[in-house]
Design a protein around this motif. Structure first.
Motif, PDB file in Angstrom:
ATOM      1  N   LEU B   2      85.666  21.458  31.639  1.00 23.12           N
ATOM      2  CA  LEU B   2      87.105  21.501  31.890  1.00 23.12           C
ATOM      3  C   LEU B   2      87.689  22.762  31.260  1.00 23.12           C
ATOM      4  O   LEU B   2      87.310  23.136  30.142  1.00 23.12           O
ATOM      5  CB  LEU B   2      87.790  20.275  31.292  1.00 23.12           C
ATOM      6  CG  LEU B   2      87.329  18.918  31.822  1.00 23.12           C
ATOM      7  CD1 LEU B   2      87.996  17.799  31.038  1.00 23.12           C
ATOM      8  CD2 LEU B   2      87.662  18.781  33.294  1.00 23.12           C
ATOM      9  N   ILE B   3      88.615  23.398  31.973  1.00 25.20           N
ATOM     10  CA  ILE B   3      89.285  24.585  31.436  1.00 25.20           C
ATOM     11  C   ILE B   3      90.787  24.324  31.423  1.00 25.20           C
ATOM     12  O   ILE B   3      91.379  24.001  32.464  1.00 25.20           O
ATOM     13  CB  ILE B   3      88.972  25.839  32.281  1.00 25.20           C
ATOM     14  CG1 ILE B   3      87.459  26.128  32.257  1.00 25.20           C
ATOM     15  CG2 ILE B   3      89.743  27.039  31.756  1.00 25.20           C
ATOM     16  CD1 ILE B   3      87.044  27.302  33.099  1.00 25.20           C
ATOM     17  N   ASP B   4      91.387  24.433  30.255  1.00 28.04           N
ATOM     18  CA  ASP B   4      92.835  24.296  30.112  1.00 28.04           C
ATOM     19  C   ASP B   4      93.466  25.612  30.566  1.00 28.04           C
ATOM     20  O   ASP B   4      93.418  26.613  29.837  1.00 28.04           O
ATOM     21  CB  ASP B   4      93.169  24.005  28.636  1.00 28.04           C
ATOM     22  CG  ASP B   4      94.661  23.806  28.415  1.00 28.04           C
ATOM     23  OD1 ASP B   4      95.444  24.114  29.338  1.00 28.04           O
ATOM     24  OD2 ASP B   4      95.036  23.339  27.324  1.00 28.04           O
ATOM     25  N   LEU B   5      94.036  25.611  31.754  1.00 29.89           N
ATOM     26  CA  LEU B   5      94.535  26.860  32.334  1.00 29.89           C
ATOM     27  C   LEU B   5      95.766  27.393  31.607  1.00 29.89           C
ATOM     28  O   LEU B   5      96.107  28.573  31.746  1.00 29.89           O
ATOM     29  CB  LEU B   5      94.834  26.663  33.823  1.00 29.89           C
ATOM     30  CG  LEU B   5      93.599  26.423  34.694  1.00 29.89           C
ATOM     31  CD1 LEU B   5      94.008  26.065  36.112  1.00 29.89           C
ATOM     32  CD2 LEU B   5      92.685  27.630  34.701  1.00 29.89           C
ATOM     33  N   GLY B  37      97.210  21.673  35.580  1.00 32.99           N
ATOM     34  CA  GLY B  37      96.884  22.746  34.640  1.00 32.99           C
ATOM     35  C   GLY B  37      95.483  22.682  34.072  1.00 32.99           C
ATOM     36  O   GLY B  37      95.184  23.373  33.092  1.00 32.99           O
ATOM     37  N   VAL B  38      94.616  21.857  34.660  1.00 29.35           N
ATOM     38  CA  VAL B  38      93.232  21.770  34.194  1.00 29.35           C
ATOM     39  C   VAL B  38      92.296  22.050  35.371  1.00 29.35           C
ATOM     40  O   VAL B  38      92.492  21.518  36.464  1.00 29.35           O
ATOM     41  CB  VAL B  38      92.921  20.373  33.615  1.00 29.35           C
ATOM     42  CG1 VAL B  38      91.445  20.251  33.253  1.00 29.35           C
ATOM     43  CG2 VAL B  38      93.776  20.104  32.388  1.00 29.35           C
ATOM     44  N   MET B  39      91.305  22.917  35.130  1.00 24.32           N
ATOM     45  CA  MET B  39      90.334  23.224  36.177  1.00 24.32           C
ATOM     46  C   MET B  39      88.992  22.560  35.845  1.00 24.32           C
ATOM     47  O   MET B  39      88.556  22.602  34.692  1.00 24.32           O
ATOM     48  CB  MET B  39      90.126  24.739  36.264  1.00 24.32           C
ATOM     49  CG  MET B  39      89.035  25.165  37.232  1.00 24.32           C
ATOM     50  SD  MET B  39      88.554  26.889  37.028  1.00 24.32           S
ATOM     51  CE  MET B  39      89.918  27.710  37.813  1.00 24.32           C
ATOM     52  N   HIS B 138      90.172  31.020  22.839  1.00 28.60           N
ATOM     53  CA  HIS B 138      91.477  30.365  22.930  1.00 28.60           C
ATOM     54  C   HIS B 138      91.385  28.835  23.024  1.00 28.60           C
ATOM     55  O   HIS B 138      92.360  28.202  23.432  1.00 28.60           O
ATOM     56  CB  HIS B 138      92.245  30.918  24.129  1.00 28.60           C
ATOM     57  CG  HIS B 138      92.451  32.395  24.039  1.00 28.60           C
ATOM     58  ND1 HIS B 138      93.377  32.973  23.203  1.00 28.60           N
ATOM     59  CD2 HIS B 138      91.815  33.428  24.652  1.00 28.60           C
ATOM     60  CE1 HIS B 138      93.310  34.287  23.308  1.00 28.60           C
ATOM     61  NE2 HIS B 138      92.381  34.585  24.181  1.00 28.60           N
ATOM     62  N   ASP B 139      90.245  28.269  22.688  1.00 23.11           N
ATOM     63  CA  ASP B 139      90.062  26.812  22.737  1.00 23.11           C
ATOM     64  C   ASP B 139      90.438  26.237  24.099  1.00 23.11           C
ATOM     65  O   ASP B 139      91.046  25.164  24.184  1.00 23.11           O
ATOM     66  CB  ASP B 139      90.920  26.126  21.666  1.00 23.11           C
ATOM     67  CG  ASP B 139      90.425  26.413  20.276  1.00 23.11           C
ATOM     68  OD1 ASP B 139      89.262  26.103  19.994  1.00 23.11           O
ATOM     69  OD2 ASP B 139      91.201  26.956  19.472  1.00 23.11           O
ATOM     70  N   ALA B 140      90.092  26.959  25.149  1.00 22.77           N
ATOM     71  CA  ALA B 140      90.513  26.522  26.483  1.00 22.77           C
ATOM     72  C   ALA B 140      89.437  25.722  27.197  1.00 22.77           C
ATOM     73  O   ALA B 140      89.689  25.184  28.268  1.00 22.77           O
ATOM     74  CB  ALA B 140      90.888  27.739  27.320  1.00 22.77           C
ATOM     75  N   LEU B 141      88.247  25.658  26.608  1.00 22.97           N
ATOM     76  CA  LEU B 141      87.114  25.089  27.341  1.00 22.97           C
ATOM     77  C   LEU B 141      86.583  23.841  26.669  1.00 22.97           C
ATOM     78  O   LEU B 141      86.491  23.777  25.447  1.00 22.97           O
ATOM     79  CB  LEU B 141      86.016  26.158  27.367  1.00 22.97           C
ATOM     80  CG  LEU B 141      85.288  26.354  28.675  1.00 22.97           C
ATOM     81  CD1 LEU B 141      84.827  27.784  28.798  1.00 22.97           C
ATOM     82  CD2 LEU B 141      84.116  25.436  28.760  1.00 22.97           C
ATOM     83  N   LEU B 142      86.235  22.854  27.468  1.00 21.14           N
ATOM     84  CA  LEU B 142      85.674  21.615  26.911  1.00 21.14           C
ATOM     85  C   LEU B 142      84.518  21.151  27.778  1.00 21.14           C
ATOM     86  O   LEU B 142      84.624  21.125  29.006  1.00 21.14           O
ATOM     87  CB  LEU B 142      86.758  20.519  26.872  1.00 21.14           C
ATOM     88  CG  LEU B 142      86.296  19.145  26.387  1.00 21.14           C
ATOM     89  CD1 LEU B 142      86.084  19.158  24.874  1.00 21.14           C
ATOM     90  CD2 LEU B 142      87.310  18.067  26.751  1.00 21.14           C
ATOM     91  N   THR B 153      91.851  12.676  26.506  1.00 15.36           N
ATOM     92  CA  THR B 153      93.278  12.540  26.197  1.00 15.36           C
ATOM     93  C   THR B 153      93.635  13.356  24.954  1.00 15.36           C
ATOM     94  O   THR B 153      94.649  14.062  24.933  1.00 15.36           O
ATOM     95  CB  THR B 153      93.631  11.051  25.959  1.00 15.36           C
ATOM     96  OG1 THR B 153      93.122  10.297  27.056  1.00 15.36           O
ATOM     97  CG2 THR B 153      95.125  10.852  25.864  1.00 15.36           C
ATOM     98  N   ALA B 154      92.781  13.251  23.933  1.00 10.28           N
ATOM     99  CA  ALA B 154      93.047  13.994  22.696  1.00 10.28           C
ATOM    100  C   ALA B 154      93.032  15.495  22.964  1.00 10.28           C
ATOM    101  O   ALA B 154      93.859  16.244  22.442  1.00 10.28           O
ATOM    102  CB  ALA B 154      92.004  13.635  21.638  1.00 10.28           C
ATOM    103  N   TRP B 155      92.114  15.927  23.834  1.00 10.24           N
ATOM    104  CA  TRP B 155      92.008  17.364  24.148  1.00 10.24           C
ATOM    105  C   TRP B 155      93.222  17.846  24.945  1.00 10.24           C
ATOM    106  O   TRP B 155      93.749  18.933  24.701  1.00 10.24           O
ATOM    107  CB  TRP B 155      90.721  17.594  24.942  1.00 10.24           C
ATOM    108  CG  TRP B 155      90.462  19.028  25.282  1.00 10.24           C
ATOM    109  CD1 TRP B 155      90.065  20.019  24.438  1.00 10.24           C
ATOM    110  CD2 TRP B 155      90.584  19.629  26.579  1.00 10.24           C
ATOM    111  NE1 TRP B 155      89.927  21.199  25.128  1.00 10.24           N
ATOM    112  CE2 TRP B 155      90.239  20.988  26.434  1.00 10.24           C
ATOM    113  CE3 TRP B 155      90.949  19.155  27.839  1.00 10.24           C
ATOM    114  CZ2 TRP B 155      90.248  21.875  27.511  1.00 10.24           C
ATOM    115  CZ3 TRP B 155      90.943  20.041  28.903  1.00 10.24           C
ATOM    116  CH2 TRP B 155      90.601  21.372  28.735  1.00 10.24           C
ATOM    117  N   LEU B 156      93.664  17.012  25.875  1.00 15.00           N
ATOM    118  CA  LEU B 156      94.800  17.404  26.719  1.00 15.00           C
ATOM    119  C   LEU B 156      96.117  17.441  25.947  1.00 15.00           C
ATOM    120  O   LEU B 156      97.029  18.178  26.304  1.00 15.00           O
ATOM    121  CB  LEU B 156      94.933  16.439  27.905  1.00 15.00           C
ATOM    122  CG  LEU B 156      93.865  16.567  28.988  1.00 15.00           C
ATOM    123  CD1 LEU B 156      93.951  15.402  29.958  1.00 15.00           C
ATOM    124  CD2 LEU B 156      94.016  17.891  29.733  1.00 15.00           C
TER     125      LEU B 156
END
Lengths: 272, 158
Positions: B2-5, B37-39, B138-142, B153-156
């Motif tokens: 998952l990538i937080d865009l 907003g998540v890819m 940037h802590d955008a990837l999980l 949920t915690a990540w989002l």
């Protein structure tokens, strides 16, 4: 999972505490007539070299030497601390000599470009996300070319089908230039979609002169105009997110060169 | 993956780290379906019941017994591309092999390049875990199990 707010708060407090400790040590050192400028200078040099290693870490991703995220956080807060140590080192004095001016200017530019990059990397990504589909930067020129070709094909087919040149004339007058146009370098900072809105309004105004079939074709062109808007946003935004590093990194190397010269000169004269 | 865009600066450090870790062949691309907003990036899902593993004629595709990652043994892969064609997510790529000088390795009979199947193996052999996650500044990837809702949920809501 630590929230961004908590992390920001903790690291800001730690940085402020370290800065406070440095001020106390600086004041005590001045009272004790110690060479505080020398001490802060060496500290600043260590901080600068430490900050530079962040770029080296990015080149060696396979080494398990903390995550890049941890390195970035250290880079950001050590950067703020370096600005503070710089003020202590200079004592707030305005540089006067040629070498001093170049050194101070290089430091100021590196700090300013870093702060700008930090702000940009937090401000721009959500705007790119809201703009539309995320695109790979390297594929955007190909996608733009595809849009240009697609618009031309649609208009040519429309002319052949409807025996009318209204859409063709509009394409030559407005759309061809719009699709081939590249956004300005600082377009994401200026904001707005003036060019896009102008084209959409002109296309909207044209509808009253079109037949039913031509209106259907104009709707297809409107979809392409919308795709071009997202393409421009993604291209200009991603380009700016890459470009600021082309200022920050070369300036950092210039600063290191000036710093080396500064240290050499200080050591030369301090021993005489 | 998952990538937080909203955090991702599109720097592609994740893809570069993947390439640096895997002989200059990145095993995913920063593209995929997006929502809120998540890819969901195009990388191996490490399926519970992998179609690629079942169809592999030489058994080159295996599952790690410890954590369940699905990997490809390059020594037994014959480059038949059955797995790439059967993957429902299209995340297996066939890549040409190169020698130490960077020249393509070709078969003696036909001169065709020798190819092997590659895909994300969650950096099984890397001590620091997936290189893409470690490389994201940037802590955008999980990388997460989509069924573990608490983690997601915690990540989002960081």
């Amino acid at each position: 999972m630590t929230s961004f707010f908590t992390r920001r708060l903790v690291l800001s407090l730690v940085t402020a505490a370290v800065a406070g400790g440095l001020v106390a040590a600086w004041l005590l050192g001045r009272v004790a007539l110690r060479p505080v400028a020398m001490y802060t200078g060496w500290l600043l040099l260590v901080l600068l070299l430490g900050l530079t290693f962040f770029n080296a870490r990015k080149k060696l991703p396979f080494i398990p030497l903390f995550s890049a995220s941890t390195w970035l956080q250290v880079h950001i807060y050590a950067g703020w601390l370096a600005c503070f140590v710089f003020l202590l080192h200079t004592g707030g004095r305005v540089p006067s000599g040629a070498v001093e001016i170049m050194l101070a200017a290089a430091f100021g530019l590196v700090a300013a470009s870093g702060a700008f990059g930090l702000w940009l990397s937090r401000w721009l990504p959500p705007r790119l996300t809201r703009s539309g589909e995320s695109l790979v930067y390297e594929r955007i020129p190909m996608l733009r070319h595809r849009l240009v070709t697609e618009a031309e094909d649609i208009v040519r087919a429309a002319e052949a089908e409807t025996q009318s040149t209204t859409l063709g004339d509009f394409h030559v007058r407005v759309l061809a230039g719009y699709f081939a146009h590249q956004p300005a370098w600082l377009a994401p900072l200026a904001g707005g979609d003036a060019e896009h809105h102008r084209v959409k309004l002109e296309l909207e105004a044209l509808r009253r002169f079109l037949s039913v079939r031509e209106i259907q074709i104009a709707d297809q062109l409107a979809d392409l105009v919308e795709a071009k808007r997202n393409l421009d946003h993604q291209f200009a935004g991603q380009r700016l997110l890459k470009l600021w590093l082309f200022a920050h990194i070369p300036l950092t190397f210039a600063l290191l060169v000036f710093t080396a010269a500064h240290v050499w000169l200080i050591l030369q004269y301090s021993h005489r | 993956m998952l990538i937080d865009l909203d955090r991702c600066t599109r720097c592609d450090d994740c893809v570069r780290a993947c390439a640096a870790t895997h002989d200059n062949n990145p095993r995913f691309i920063r593209q995929g379906p997006e929502a809120s907003g998540v890819m969901v990036a195009s990388a191996c899902m490490h399926c519970v019941d992998p179609v690629c593993m079942i169809g592999c004629p030489t058994g080159a595709i295996y599952r790690e017994s410890a954590d369940g990652q699905v990997g490809i043994n390059p020594d037994t892969c014959i480059g038949c591309s059955v797995c790439a064609q059967s993957c429902p997510y299209g995340t297996i790529q066939m890549v040409a092999l190169h020698d130490e000088e960077g020249l393509p390795i070709v078969t003696e009979e036909t001169g065709a390049p020798v190819r092997r199947a590659t895909k994300c193996d969650l950096c099984i052999d890397q001590p620091g875990g997936p290189a893409c996650v470690s490389a994201c500044p940037h802590d955008a990837l999980l990388r997460a199990d989509m069924r573990q809702m608490d983690t997601l949920t915690a990540w989002l809501h960081r």
